[in-house]
Design a protein around this motif. Structure first.
Motif, PDB file in Angstrom:
ATOM      1  N   UNK A   1       0.817  -1.213   0.000  1.00 50.73           N
ATOM      2  CA  UNK A   1       0.000   0.000   0.000  1.00 50.73           C
ATOM      3  C   UNK A   1       0.841   1.249   0.000  1.00 50.73           C
ATOM      4  N   UNK A   2       0.274   2.291   0.570  1.00 52.45           N
ATOM      5  CA  UNK A   2       0.949   3.581   0.574  1.00 52.45           C
ATOM      6  C   UNK A   2       0.682   4.329  -0.720  1.00 52.45           C
ATOM      7  N   UNK A   3       1.109   5.551  -0.778  1.00 45.75           N
ATOM      8  CA  UNK A   3       0.862   6.414  -1.931  1.00 45.75           C
ATOM      9  C   UNK A   3       1.424   5.823  -3.220  1.00 45.75           C
ATOM     10  N   UNK A   4       2.649   5.313  -3.163  1.00 46.56           N
ATOM     11  CA  UNK A   4       3.297   4.778  -4.368  1.00 46.56           C
ATOM     12  C   UNK A   4       2.969   3.307  -4.611  1.00 46.56           C
ATOM     13  N   UNK A   5       2.386   2.649  -3.629  1.00 45.80           N
ATOM     14  CA  UNK A   5       2.021   1.246  -3.788  1.00 45.80           C
ATOM     15  C   UNK A   5       3.210   0.301  -3.872  1.00 45.80           C
ATOM     16  N   UNK A   6       4.329   0.688  -3.296  1.00 43.69           N
ATOM     17  CA  UNK A   6       5.538  -0.142  -3.339  1.00 43.69           C
ATOM     18  C   UNK A   6       5.487  -1.180  -2.221  1.00 43.69           C
ATOM     19  N   UNK A   7       5.752  -2.424  -2.577  1.00 41.95           N
ATOM     20  CA  UNK A   7       5.769  -3.516  -1.609  1.00 41.95           C
ATOM     21  C   UNK A   7       7.187  -3.730  -1.115  1.00 41.95           C
ATOM     22  N   UNK A   8       7.326  -3.888   0.202  1.00 43.83           N
ATOM     23  CA  UNK A   8       8.612  -4.254   0.800  1.00 43.83           C
ATOM     24  C   UNK A   8       8.423  -5.575   1.517  1.00 43.83           C
ATOM     25  N   UNK A   9       9.369  -6.474   1.305  1.00 45.57           N
ATOM     26  CA  UNK A   9       9.329  -7.778   1.963  1.00 45.57           C
ATOM     27  C   UNK A   9      10.703  -8.091   2.519  1.00 45.57           C
ATOM     28  N   UNK A  10      10.705  -8.739   3.664  1.00 44.94           N
ATOM     29  CA  UNK A  10      11.960  -9.255   4.204  1.00 44.94           C
ATOM     30  C   UNK A  10      11.632 -10.400   5.163  1.00 44.94           C
ATOM     31  N   UNK A  11      12.599 -11.250   5.355  1.00 50.37           N
ATOM     32  CA  UNK A  11      12.495 -12.311   6.351  1.00 50.37           C
ATOM     33  C   UNK A  11      13.746 -12.230   7.206  1.00 50.37           C
TER      34      UNK A  11
END
Length: 99
Positions: A9-19
């Motif tokens: 989500x967010x304004x730019x719609x950028x996904x962040x993932x980490x494990x």
């Protein structure tokens, strides 16, 4: 302990993932992660925490914690984020930015 973290989500719609896994973290970070999970009382949180007033352009977080054979996933809207969960989210975002 292993925690998978995803922010969407967010304004730019950028996904962040980490494990992150305590077995592969530096010792000071490996000690911090279980403390943050405990303070968040994550295993007792419901699987879905939504805001009664959804707002566009807000983030949504999904966390999956695996520890000692237990697993629990929580999906939470930024606008409904419990105060106890905020330090864990902030820490995970910092770790995700380093990768």
């Amino acid at each position: 302990m292993r925690v998978s973290f995803e922010r969407t989500g967010g304004f730019a719609g950028i996904t962040k993932k980490t494990t992150v896994d305590t077995d592969t973290l530096p010792p000071h970070e490996a000690a911090k992660l279980p403390q943050l999970v405990e303070v968040a009382d994550l295993f007792r949180l419901p699987e879905l925490i939504t805001s009664p007033n959804p707002q566009s352009d807000r983030f949504q977080y999904k966390l999956t914690v695996e520890d000692n054979g237990k697993q629990h996933t929580v999906t939470v809207s930024e606008s409904a984020l419990p105060g106890t969960l905020k330090p864990l989210i902030e820490w995970l975002q910092t770790v995700a930015q380093k990768r």
